[in-house]
Design a protein around this motif. Sequence first.
Motif, PDB file in Angstrom:
ATOM      1  N   ASN A 136      27.048  20.996   7.234  1.00 39.46           N
ATOM      2  CA  ASN A 136      26.503  22.223   7.822  1.00 39.46           C
ATOM      3  C   ASN A 136      27.565  23.183   8.376  1.00 39.46           C
ATOM      4  O   ASN A 136      27.216  24.162   9.011  1.00 39.46           O
ATOM      5  CB  ASN A 136      25.454  21.903   8.889  1.00 39.46           C
ATOM      6  CG  ASN A 136      26.003  21.037   9.997  1.00 39.46           C
ATOM      7  OD1 ASN A 136      27.175  20.649   9.937  1.00 39.46           O
ATOM      8  ND2 ASN A 136      25.202  20.734  10.987  1.00 39.46           N
ATOM      9  N   THR A 156      18.813  18.575  -1.682  1.00 41.40           N
ATOM     10  CA  THR A 156      18.288  19.600  -0.773  1.00 41.40           C
ATOM     11  C   THR A 156      16.995  20.155  -1.339  1.00 41.40           C
ATOM     12  O   THR A 156      17.000  20.586  -2.476  1.00 41.40           O
ATOM     13  CB  THR A 156      19.317  20.722  -0.480  1.00 41.40           C
ATOM     14  OG1 THR A 156      18.696  21.671   0.405  1.00 41.40           O
ATOM     15  CG2 THR A 156      19.827  21.468  -1.708  1.00 41.40           C
ATOM     16  N   ASP A 166      23.185  24.114   2.642  1.00 41.47           N
ATOM     17  CA  ASP A 166      23.547  25.444   2.146  1.00 41.47           C
ATOM     18  C   ASP A 166      24.461  25.272   0.925  1.00 41.47           C
ATOM     19  O   ASP A 166      25.646  24.946   1.049  1.00 41.47           O
ATOM     20  CB  ASP A 166      24.258  26.199   3.276  1.00 41.47           C
ATOM     21  CG  ASP A 166      24.597  27.632   2.881  1.00 41.47           C
ATOM     22  OD1 ASP A 166      24.678  27.935   1.675  1.00 41.47           O
ATOM     23  OD2 ASP A 166      24.792  28.439   3.808  1.00 41.47           O
ATOM     24  N   GLU A 168      25.733  27.390  -1.247  1.00 42.92           N
ATOM     25  CA  GLU A 168      26.880  28.302  -1.409  1.00 42.92           C
ATOM     26  C   GLU A 168      28.019  27.943  -0.459  1.00 42.92           C
ATOM     27  O   GLU A 168      29.194  28.090  -0.805  1.00 42.92           O
ATOM     28  CB  GLU A 168      26.436  29.759  -1.235  1.00 42.92           C
ATOM     29  CG  GLU A 168      25.633  30.197  -2.461  1.00 42.92           C
ATOM     30  CD  GLU A 168      25.054  31.591  -2.378  1.00 42.92           C
ATOM     31  OE1 GLU A 168      25.362  32.321  -1.412  1.00 42.92           O
ATOM     32  OE2 GLU A 168      24.276  31.943  -3.288  1.00 42.92           O
ATOM     33  N   LEU A 169      27.675  27.426   0.705  1.00 45.08           N
ATOM     34  CA  LEU A 169      28.713  26.989   1.646  1.00 45.08           C
ATOM     35  C   LEU A 169      29.515  25.830   1.039  1.00 45.08           C
ATOM     36  O   LEU A 169      30.753  25.841   1.025  1.00 45.08           O
ATOM     37  CB  LEU A 169      28.068  26.547   2.973  1.00 45.08           C
ATOM     38  CG  LEU A 169      29.005  25.911   3.987  1.00 45.08           C
ATOM     39  CD1 LEU A 169      29.796  26.994   4.711  1.00 45.08           C
ATOM     40  CD2 LEU A 169      28.250  25.065   5.005  1.00 45.08           C
ATOM     41  N   HIS A 198      23.765  29.160  -7.932  1.00 48.98           N
ATOM     42  CA  HIS A 198      24.503  29.285  -6.657  1.00 48.98           C
ATOM     43  C   HIS A 198      25.907  28.685  -6.786  1.00 48.98           C
ATOM     44  O   HIS A 198      26.558  28.425  -5.766  1.00 48.98           O
ATOM     45  CB  HIS A 198      23.727  28.595  -5.527  1.00 48.98           C
ATOM     46  CG  HIS A 198      22.419  29.271  -5.249  1.00 48.98           C
ATOM     47  ND1 HIS A 198      22.309  30.375  -4.448  1.00 48.98           N
ATOM     48  CD2 HIS A 198      21.178  29.024  -5.729  1.00 48.98           C
ATOM     49  CE1 HIS A 198      21.054  30.775  -4.419  1.00 48.98           C
ATOM     50  NE2 HIS A 198      20.344  29.977  -5.192  1.00 48.98           N
ATOM     51  N   GLU A 296      18.922  28.030  11.284  1.00 54.87           N
ATOM     52  CA  GLU A 296      19.746  28.160  10.084  1.00 54.87           C
ATOM     53  C   GLU A 296      18.968  27.745   8.825  1.00 54.87           C
ATOM     54  O   GLU A 296      19.182  28.273   7.748  1.00 54.87           O
ATOM     55  CB  GLU A 296      20.984  27.266  10.222  1.00 54.87           C
ATOM     56  CG  GLU A 296      22.237  27.986  10.660  1.00 54.87           C
ATOM     57  CD  GLU A 296      22.646  29.078   9.692  1.00 54.87           C
ATOM     58  OE1 GLU A 296      23.022  28.748   8.561  1.00 54.87           O
ATOM     59  OE2 GLU A 296      22.565  30.264  10.068  1.00 54.87           O
ATOM     60  N   ASP A 297      18.068  26.769   9.017  1.00 62.11           N
ATOM     61  CA  ASP A 297      17.301  26.254   7.886  1.00 62.11           C
ATOM     62  C   ASP A 297      16.491  27.357   7.199  1.00 62.11           C
ATOM     63  O   ASP A 297      16.384  27.387   5.976  1.00 62.11           O
ATOM     64  CB  ASP A 297      16.357  25.130   8.353  1.00 62.11           C
ATOM     65  CG  ASP A 297      16.883  23.770   7.927  1.00 62.11           C
ATOM     66  OD1 ASP A 297      18.107  23.660   7.724  1.00 62.11           O
ATOM     67  OD2 ASP A 297      16.073  22.830   7.806  1.00 62.11           O
ATOM     68  N   ILE A 300      18.792  29.477   5.153  1.00 59.58           N
ATOM     69  CA  ILE A 300      19.185  28.797   3.898  1.00 59.58           C
ATOM     70  C   ILE A 300      18.009  28.815   2.918  1.00 59.58           C
ATOM     71  O   ILE A 300      18.168  29.074   1.732  1.00 59.58           O
ATOM     72  CB  ILE A 300      19.638  27.340   4.166  1.00 59.58           C
ATOM     73  CG1 ILE A 300      20.821  27.314   5.136  1.00 59.58           C
ATOM     74  CG2 ILE A 300      20.008  26.638   2.870  1.00 59.58           C
ATOM     75  CD1 ILE A 300      21.213  25.925   5.613  1.00 59.58           C
ATOM     76  N   LYS A 303      17.633  32.026   1.212  1.00 55.89           N
ATOM     77  CA  LYS A 303      18.756  32.305   0.312  1.00 55.89           C
ATOM     78  C   LYS A 303      18.619  31.558  -1.020  1.00 55.89           C
ATOM     79  O   LYS A 303      18.923  32.099  -2.066  1.00 55.89           O
ATOM     80  CB  LYS A 303      20.048  31.880   1.021  1.00 55.89           C
ATOM     81  CG  LYS A 303      21.300  32.359   0.348  1.00 55.89           C
ATOM     82  CD  LYS A 303      22.505  32.348   1.266  1.00 55.89           C
ATOM     83  CE  LYS A 303      22.885  30.942   1.683  1.00 55.89           C
ATOM     84  NZ  LYS A 303      24.223  30.878   2.270  1.00 55.89           N
ATOM     85  N   GLN A 304      18.141  30.304  -0.975  1.00 56.70           N
ATOM     86  CA  GLN A 304      18.224  29.518  -2.212  1.00 56.70           C
ATOM     87  C   GLN A 304      16.904  28.960  -2.745  1.00 56.70           C
ATOM     88  O   GLN A 304      16.873  28.391  -3.818  1.00 56.70           O
ATOM     89  CB  GLN A 304      19.263  28.388  -2.051  1.00 56.70           C
ATOM     90  CG  GLN A 304      18.920  27.356  -0.996  1.00 56.70           C
ATOM     91  CD  GLN A 304      20.106  26.490  -0.621  1.00 56.70           C
ATOM     92  OE1 GLN A 304      21.247  26.956  -0.579  1.00 56.70           O
ATOM     93  NE2 GLN A 304      19.872  25.212  -0.358  1.00 56.70           N
TER      94      GLN A 304
END
Length: 385
Positions: A136, A156, A166, A168-169, A198, A296-297, A300, A303-304
Amino acid sequence: MKKSHLRFETEVIHTGYNSGEHQDSLVSPLYQTSTFTFANAEQGAKRFAGQEEGFIYSRLGNPTVKILENRMAVLEKGEAALAFASGMAAVSAVLFALTKTGDHILCSRGIYGCTFGFLQLLKNKYEIDHSFSLMNSMELLEKEIRTNTTCIYIETPINPTMKLVDLELVVSIANKRGIPVVVDNTFCSPYLQTPISHGCDIVIHSATKYICGHGDVIAGIAVGKKDFIEKVSKTTLKDIGGIISPFDAWLLLRGLKTLPVRMDRHCENAGKIVEFLRNSPKVLSLYFPGDSDDPEDMVIMKKQMKKPGGLVSFSIKGTKETAQAFMNHLKLIKIAVSLGDAETLIQHPATMTHAVIPREDRIKMGIEDTLLRLSVGLEAWERHY
Ligand SMILES: Cc1ncc(COP(=O)(O)O)c(C=O)c1O
């Protein structure tokens, strides 16, 4: 695989199949054959030498299986795909291909129980180590990637706690080090999430689940770059032999056609169940993508993922026995492992899918004894009065 301009809902029905090449059959035919005949000895020799395209023997390739593989490659935005006899055959083939003795695999904290079992086997028999990471933050990942890390393995949403990683992270750090990122995309299907778009390298599925959708097939898929998929096909798959049967591939092609329609309904029903459970005094905590205490979840997820999915986990107030009694009182919902079927299923991860994981590790992964996982089906969510 050529870039497709069709929409997902059209691709699941048409991609990779040309009826003109199959006696104009509307539905892709089932080539239920173990072997293929050669016109003469020279042709057989050429096919074996790779000098002529064509099928040889169904462990090395089959036309029905090929249609499925081509379709899955496009749906997952990859270059090529391989179908396997099970999700675990896909997981093990990919991990075998990416590692050798002395290597290390960095995994998301929380993976399917049998994947955990396979990692133990790699460690005990081949000295291929692994460790788990929350993945994370950049700092954490930089610290946990070792000089001998040759693969990053992610689920995920994480099974069964629904925490998100995440992508991309992780990719941003993995790319710098040249480490391939593998994602088990079983929980989402390509309708909800396409990790390759991604930047991830390889996607794995237990196709037993949403890809099939009807609870009547055990199968796996791996998608990735053409070179990697060819390597796995010519080595691990050919020589270990965990191939899918043509009939199962044919059933998956049938199931795939309704994937978007089914996924929308799974997601709608899961949302209703989440609403209900959130207000229940019997529920201690609820686990649903984007619904955790961690803001944050949600970022994320947006985003994806297209939608949060059809799986809902929750822990019941009380003990393991309270959770088991709850399951035993359910009338329509079936007690069964697996997921992605038309029927709503419930299971108890601590004693079922994740029972092989020692309790201490399980608790670290957030899998308490009172945790239950629902695979929300396609039934009507409203009561009929
Ligand atoms: C996330 C995940 N990955 C892999 C597998 C293994 O798939 P299979 O049972 O098709 O071998 C499962 C099975 O439940 C799973 O849930």
